[in-house]
Structure formats: structure tokens, C-alpha cells
Design an enzyme around this catalytic site. Structure first.
Site, short mmCIF file in Angstrom:
data_model
loop_
_atom_site.label_atom_id
_atom_site.label_comp_id
_atom_site.label_asym_id
_atom_site.label_seq_id
_atom_site.Cartn_x
_atom_site.Cartn_y
_atom_site.Cartn_z
N HIS A 165 0.83 -1.22 0.00
CA HIS A 165 0.00 0.00 0.00
C HIS A 165 0.87 1.27 0.00
CE1 HIS A 165 -3.19 -2.83 1.19
NE2 HIS A 165 -2.29 -3.29 2.04
N SER A 286 15.55 20.77 -17.57
CA SER A 286 14.41 21.60 -17.90
C SER A 286 14.91 22.85 -18.60
CB SER A 286 13.67 21.97 -16.61
OG SER A 286 12.89 23.12 -16.81
N LYS A 292 16.81 21.30 -12.45
CA LYS A 292 16.12 20.02 -12.66
C LYS A 292 16.98 18.95 -13.33
CE LYS A 292 12.31 19.10 -12.17
NZ LYS A 292 10.98 19.50 -12.57
N GLU A 299 10.15 7.61 -17.45
CA GLU A 299 8.84 8.24 -17.69
C GLU A 299 8.33 7.90 -19.09
OE1 GLU A 299 8.33 12.45 -16.39
OE2 GLU A 299 10.28 12.13 -15.47
#
Ligand code: ARG
Length: 465
Positions: A165, A286, A292, A299
Site C-alpha cells: 500500500h 528543464s 532540474k 517516464e
């Protein structure tokens, strides 16, 4: 010239019965050469096997076969050198190659299509193409597994919070966690092999749909092309694409597993978690935020899984309404198949490489383990071993966790006297049980997370690879 030459597409292989040519739009709409030319080498292989069989059966002459072999060798060279002139007017890969063959060797080229149809031809080509792709995937999955095993071996003893969980559950080793993905990849690999075994039957000989009147030898062609046997019903042979659906489904499961791993990599690399860092060559920055470093590769893999599932759904839908036998709908199987293969091959290659660029941060994993009472189950098991029924042990430990939460400490930080409040059965041997190392070592059976078991599992998997 025959009379159709005046009005219809005189150059087309099938234009004899037509009185007007197709429009430019229809020509483009129905053509497949700009994608099915990817099967050109498989098409040539299939044609050569067919021609050899025709000659062996005395359906064409030895001279015709020699001419076909000579012409095909030249065509293959032209294709490999990028010199072949692909022509939309010739619709698909099959007619493009046949037309060039006839231009090169004359009547022998026109005899090649004896006892054959594009329907059994295309079904053969696509199976040959997919078979090669499955073999590539088999190898890439093995590479990916090997790369994960290297990392798992380095971290066979590195503790990580195991989650259920997404809440800290029990300690596991990072190596054990990685081996879960190795198991998935191993099953993926066996699915690749199953899919190959079922697919590896020869459709050629089914001709358009009913078989042919020529005395063909299908077993011979099957052997020439490395098929394990022939498709035993001609209608089924030319029409079903269940093997393509199965391929897309095997591919989808591979992407499910890659996507789950990606999700974890992304989470682990988030500064809020900070369990790992991924080498710069797999990340991008970025254009606005200079600080970043984004895990683009995982992804994208997570995103590309959606595209592969889409192809599976597309192929299922393509098939479901088709009456027997061949329908042109089936031409739509190629692009999803090719795109699925390309996506899988790139993804697995990059993941095998990326696994070597994962830097693990054991301190962050250890710190996270201190925050979730990860050894609470060990304390309950300890009490059971001292004679308490499990449900009562569960309750006693729940009380201990509540008290720890109130104080803001972890279970091993209690003194022995403090712990004995929750159960008089607790003794000073409890501290061996409450440590992470003790918890890990205690799960010492096949499939358990004890470092010794993780190392044994790695050795077993390596030996089987
Ligand atoms: N390009 C077609 C395909 O991919 C080849 C088979 C065409 N057969 C036909 N009768 N039109 O399916």
C-alpha cells in the site's frame, strides 16, 4: 496489348478485369508498400523457398529457378544498398519485388506466383518477420536480466523498506526487490518462446484460401524456411492473425513490467525519497528550471506502455468482425506490429544499459526503514515463538507501535523494561529480532529476502540464463 490497357492501370498485376484506374487517393489508401517493405528480405526468402519447391516438383523448370535465384540475389543487393526503387503503383512489397524480378529475368519471374497467392505469401512473410523479432526480444530480455542481476548482486545485503500500500511494511534487501523484476522478465521470456513456438507454422500452400491444384510440397517449404510444420487449414492459414495479437499481448506484458519498474525508479529518484540516482546520460534537464534533472527514460517507458496496449486493442478489434477467409483489413496489422517491435526493442536495450547507471543510496534507504516500524512483524513472530497465540501477539505489538508513535521513536529504541510492559514474554534476546539485519537474516527460505537466499537466487538464475 490487351483491351484493358486502354482504360485501366495497365501496369498492375491484377488490372486485367478493370475498366478504369483507381483514383490517386484510392491508390494511396490501399497501398502498403511504404510500410510493408520492412518485410522485403522475408518476402524474398519465402519466394526462394517456394520457387525451389516448384522446381523440385517439376512445376517450373530448373532454368526458371536459376533465373529466379539470380534475379532475387540482385534485388536483395539493391534493397540492402538502398537502391531499390519502391513504387506506390505496385501497391505492396510483394508486387514491387515480383515486378522487378520480371523486369530482370522475364518469364521465369512471371512463373514465380504459380500455386501461390499474396494471401498466403503475406501471412508467411509476417510470421517470418515476427519470428526474427521474437528471437531479438528473447536475447534483449536476457541482457536486461543480466544487467539487473549485477545490480542485485551488489545489493544483496542492502536493506530497503519493503512496501505494501506504499506504506513501509517489512525490511527487504534491494537485491531481493530487483530480483522480483528479474522473475517477471524471466516469465516474459518464456512467453516470447511460447508465442514463437505457436507462430512457427507455414501458411504458404494455402494459396488464396482453398489450396492449389498444383502438386506442391508444403513440408519441403516449411523445412526450407525453418518452420516446425504447416498450417493445416487453408482458410485459417491465410486469415487469422492471432499470432500477431499474441505477440502484442506478450509485448504488452513486457511493457507492464517495465512500466512498474519505471514507476519505482521515478519515485526512488524523487528528492523526497532519494533512494537512487540515475546516471546523467539517461536524464534530461528543464529549459526553464536550471536545477532540474528528470528521469525521462523511465517516464517515457511508462508512457510508451500505453502505446503498446493500444496496438493490442487495435489488433483485437481488427480481427473480431472478419468472416473467413482473407480480408484486406489484415493489411492494417503491419504498422501496429512494427511499432510494437520497435518500441520494445528500444525500451529493453535502454533498460539493460540504464540498470548499469543506477547509483544506490543505502543511507536514504536505511533512514526510511527507521520511520515505519518495519520490524513490528518480527516482534509479533518473536512472541509467537515464546508461546503467545499470533492474534494476541499482533495486539501486543500494535500497543507497542502506538506507544512508539506517541513518543516519536522506533521499536528498538525502547528499553527492555519498557518493552516488557507490552508482554512479559519479552526478554533481552528481543533486540536481535528488532534490528533490520536480524529481520532480513531470519527470512531464510527459498523466495525469502535473507541475503544468503538472494545470493543463491542470483546464482540459480545466472545458471539458467
Ligand atoms: N498487402 C496485402 C496485405 O498486407 C497483401 C495481401 C493482399 N491480398 C489481396 N488479395 N489483396 O495484407
Amino acid at each position: 496489348m490487351t483491351e484493358h490497357a486502354a482504360g485501366a492501370d495497365a501496369g498492375k498485376a491484377w488490372s486485367g478485369r478493370f475498366s478504369e484506374p483507381v483514383t490517386e487517393l484510392v491508390k494511396r489508401y490501399t497501398a502498403s508498400v511504404f510500410f510493408d517493405r520492412r518485410m522485403a528480405l522475408q518476402d524474398i526468402r519465402g519466394s526462394l523457398a517456394h520457387a525451389r519447391m516448384l522446381a523440385k516438383q517439376a512445376i517450373i523448370s530448373a532454368a526458371d529457378l536459376a533465373a529466379i535465384e539470380r534475379g532475387m540475389a540482385q534485388i536483395q543487393g539493391e534493397i540492402e544498398r538502398g537502391e531499390f526503387n519502391w513504387n506506390l503503383d505496385d501497391e505492396d512489397v510483394h508486387l514491387n519485388i515480383e515486378k522487378r524480378l520480371t523486369a530482370l529475368v522475364g518469364d521465369a519471374g512471371k512463373r514465380l506466383h504459380t500455386g501461390r497467392s499474396r494471401n498466403d505469401q503475406v501471412a508467411t512473410d509476417i510470421r517470418l518477420w515476427l519470428r526474427d523479432t521474437l528471437d531479438t526480444l528473447d536475447g534483449l530480455l536476457a541482457d536486461y536480466m543480466r544487467a539487473l542481476l549485477v545490480l542485485a548482486e551488489q545489493h544483496a545485503e542492502t536493506p530497503l523498506p519493503g512496501f505494501t500500500h506504499l506504506q513501509v511494511a517489512q525490511p527487504v534487501t534491494f537485491g531481493h526487490h530487483l530480483l522480483a523484476y528479474v522473475e517477471m522478465a524471466g516469465r516474459d521470456r518464456s512467453r516470447v518462446r511460447d508465442c514463437r513456438a505457436r507462430m512457427n507454422r507455414l501458411p504458404l500452400g494455402a494459396a488464396a484460401l482453398a489450396g492449389t491444384t498444383f502438386p506442391i510440397d508444403r513440408e519441403f517449404v516449411a523445412r526450407e524456411l525453418g518452420f516446425d510444420g504447416v498450417c493445416e487449414n487453408s482458410l485459417d492459414a491465410v486469415s487469422d492473425r492471432d499470432f500477431a495479437i499474441e505477440f502484442a499481448s506478450v509485448a504488452s506484458l513486457i511493457m507492464v513490467h517495465v512500466s512498474r519498474f519505471s514507476e519505482e525508479l521515478i519515485l526512488w529518484m524523487s528528492p523526497r525519497v532519494g533512494f537512487i540516482d540515475i546516471a546523467d546520460r539517461f536524464c534530461t534537464g528543464s529549459s526553464i528550471m536550471p536545477q532540474k534533472k528528470n528521469p525521462d527514460v523511465p517516464e517515457l517507458a511508462r508512457g510508451k506502455s500505453g502505446r503498446v496496449f493500444g496496438h493490442l486493442m487495435g489488433l483485437l478489434t481488427l480481427m473480431k468482425g472478419q468472416p473467413l477467409a482473407y480480408n484486406k483489413d489484415n493489411q492494417e496489422d503491419k504498422e501496429p506490429i512494427f511499432d510494437t517491435a520497435d518500441t520494445l526493442i528500444d525500451t529493453l536495450r535502454i533498460f539493460a544499459d540504464m540498470a548499469t547507471g543506477i547509483r544506490v543510496k543505502p543511507e536514504a534507504m536505511a533512514a526510511a526503514l527507521k520511520q515505519g516500524y518495519a520490524t513490528a512483524t518480527d516482534l509479533a513472530d518473536y512472541l509467537v515463538k515464546k508461546g503467545l497465540p499470533f492474534r494476541d501477539a499482533h495486539e501486543a505489538v500494535a500497543q507497542a507501535v502506538r506507544a512508539a508513535e506517541k513518543r516519536g521513536c522506533d521499536l528498538p529504541e525502547f528499553t527492555l523494561t519498557e518493552l516488557q510492559v507490552f508482554s512479559p514474554l519479552i526478554d533481552d534476546d528481543v533486540f536481535g529480532v528488532l534490528t533490520v539485519a536480524g529481520s532480513l537474516a531470519a527470512r531464510d527460505h527459498i523466495g525469502g529476502t535473507a541475503p544468503a537466499q538472494v545470493k543463491a537466487a542470483i546464482a540459480r538464475i545466472r545458471a539458467a540464463l
